[in-house]
Design an enzyme around this catalytic site. Structure first.
Site, PDB file in Angstrom:
ATOM      1  NE  ARG A  49      18.619  -2.413  -5.888  1.00 38.69           N
ATOM      2  CZ  ARG A  49      17.748  -1.764  -5.130  1.00 38.69           C
ATOM      3  NH1 ARG A  49      16.461  -2.012  -5.247  1.00 38.69           N
ATOM      4  NH2 ARG A  49      18.168  -0.872  -4.251  1.00 38.69           N
ATOM      5  CE  LYS A  55       8.186  11.358   2.715  1.00 35.94           C
ATOM      6  NZ  LYS A  55       7.828  10.135   3.446  1.00 35.94           N
TER       7      LYS A  55
HETATM    8  C1  3PG Z   1      15.860  -0.899  -1.860  1.00 40.37           C
HETATM    9  O1  3PG Z   1      15.093  -0.881  -2.816  1.00 40.37           O
HETATM   10  O2  3PG Z   1      16.410   0.125  -1.405  1.00 40.37           O
HETATM   11  C2  3PG Z   1      16.217  -2.205  -1.241  1.00 40.37           C
HETATM   12  O3  3PG Z   1      15.829  -3.268  -2.052  1.00 40.37           O
HETATM   13  C3  3PG Z   1      15.632  -2.284   0.142  1.00 40.37           C
HETATM   14  O4  3PG Z   1      14.248  -2.265   0.086  1.00 40.37           O
HETATM   15  P1  3PG Z   1      13.418  -1.744   1.346  1.00 40.37           P
HETATM   16  O5  3PG Z   1      13.733  -0.274   1.484  1.00 40.37           O
HETATM   17  O6  3PG Z   1      11.981  -2.023   1.049  1.00 40.37           O
HETATM   18  O7  3PG Z   1      13.917  -2.502   2.559  1.00 40.37           O
END
Ligand code: 3PG
Ligand code: MG
Length: 413
Positions: A41, A206
């Site tokens: 990322r 899930k």
């Molecule tokens: C992820 O890891 O899917 C994104 O960074 C979003 O994070 P979150 O699900 O904690 O909002």
């Protein structure tokens, strides 16, 4: 009125030299202590940041890590990420130890043209994720005070109506970053006239996380392959015992409904016929003792941890010849070698789809980390999405607040 979001090129074309540009990136990477175990990322966030810095902007990056509860927590600090971002950019990244406080103000004030700063975890502030619009907007106003323009580039969070994703775009001239644009491009190819056969592989723990996407895909995909922890609820829906495996009892009826609908719609649902089990979830304390059992005869003391070898072959065969494949969610506990083969078989099958000229898309943080952990090269896939929840919600046909806000003309610019 809806309009097309401004592109990064358009924003840069208007002149960004000397302007402070706030960039929302998704730098939510897996950490082992303070060691980044998959920097995908961060790498994906570099092009937008670099383009702005090269054009002379003063770049202020805002991001989250994990799910802290609205206050600072050392283990969720973005400090290790700032260091890695600096290495990948090949320039210093100044790190502010808060998000909108004294450190942030000073760090931003100290930026030279072409300089880059990263603010501390935006979720250390309760306003970021608040459900109260007033509280969220007040925090967004503080963020907006640090910049002259906003670029949304965190594809992984565009499904979140949060201050640094949504509200801040209403307060500053805004544009869509190149990562978000590239991800949307691929998502469009998956939803508007996908080349057929179109196969979707779903895994992860899930079923309840995947209901919307299964619902939507039953009308679109030709084949749906299901593995991972969620498969046991499907096996239970077929009337099988699943031993100690993960089971969402309240979703059994829903899964039965999907199996019926798929049969009616002519969508093939492929479930594993064998499962790799152990007596307990892997831990550091004991050596894994994997055994392969039939999917319709899982013993009472067994816990399913991967799809079995015959299923790996069946899944690969079902993917062969597909022209479009979307995959979200590992097939098993891939972090442990004894339970990684199913995930590896699916990853390998996707690389063959790519090699044959089809479009293969790996969606989601876990699946992306899985293919890299298993040693596959990024370019063996058509696209590795940085968004898990975001890509699933897109495929569900949901409105993504972080995208629609960029298409609104609430702010001039
Ligand atoms: C992820 O890891 O899917 C994104 O960074 C979003 O994070 P979150 O699900 O904690 O909002
Ligand atoms: Mg606009």
């Amino acid at each position: 009125m809806t309009q097309i979001a401004k592109t990064l090129d358009q924003l840069i074309g208007e002149g960004v030299a000397g302007r402070r540009v706030l960039v929302r990136s998704d730098l939510n990477v897996p950490l082992d202590g303070s060691t980044i175990t998959d920097d995908g990322r961060i790498r994906a966030s570099v092009p937008t940041i670099k383009a702005l810095a090269d054009a002379g902007a003063r770049v202020v990056v805002v991001a989250h890590l994990g799910r802290p509860k609205g206050e600072p927590e050392a283990r969720y600090s973005l400090a290790p990420v700032a260091a890695r971002l600096g290495e990948l950019l090949g320039r210093d990244v100044a790190f502010a130890t808060d998000t909108v406080g004294e450190s942030a103000r000073q760090t931003v004030a100290g930026l030279v043209d072409g300089g880059v700063a990263l603010l501390e975890n935006v979720r250390f502030n309760a306003g970021e994720t608040s459900k109260d619009d007033v509280e969220r907007k007040a925090f967004a106003a503080q963020l907006a005070g640090l910049a002259d323009a906003f670029v949304s580039d965190g594809f992984g969070v565009v499904h979140r109506k949060q201050a640094s994703v949504y509200d801040v775009a209403e307060l500053l001239p805004h544009a869509m970053g190149t990562l978000v644009a590239a991800e949307l491009d691929v998502m469009t190819r998956l939803t508007e006239n996908p080349e057929r056969p179109y196969a979707v592989v779903l895994g992860g723990s899930k079923v309840s996380d995947k209901l919307g996407v299964i619902d939507n895909l039953l009308g679109k995909a030709d084949t749906l392959l299901i593995g991972g922890g969620m498969v046991f609820t499907f096996l239970a829906a077929q009337g099988h015992q699943v031993g100690k495996s993960l089971l969402e009892e309240d979703q059994i009826a829903t899964c039965q409904g999907y199996l019926t609908r798929a049969a009616e719609a002519g969508v093939e649902i492929v479930l594993p016929t064998d499962i790799v089990v152990d007596t307990a979830f892997p831990s550091g304390e004991r050596e894994p003792a994997p055994r392969v059992v039939a999917a319709d005869a899982i013993p009472a003391d067994a816990l399913g941890l991967d799809i079995g070898p015959a299923s790996g072959e069946t899944f690969a065969a079902a993917l062969q010849g597909a022209r479009t494949v979307f995959w979200n969610g590992p097939m098993g506990v891939f972090e442990v070698p004894a339970f990684a083969d199913g995930t590896r078989a699916v990853a390998q099958a996707l690389t063959e789809v790519t090699a044959a000229g089809g479009l293969s898309v790996v969606g989601g943080g876990d699946s992306a980390a899985a293919v890299r952990t298993l040693g596959f090269a990024d370019d063996a896939f058509g696209h590795i999405s940085t968004g898990g929840g975001a890509s699933l919600e897109y495929l569900e046909g949901k409105v993504l607040p972080g995208i629609t806000v960029l298409e609104s003309d609430k702010v001039a610019g």
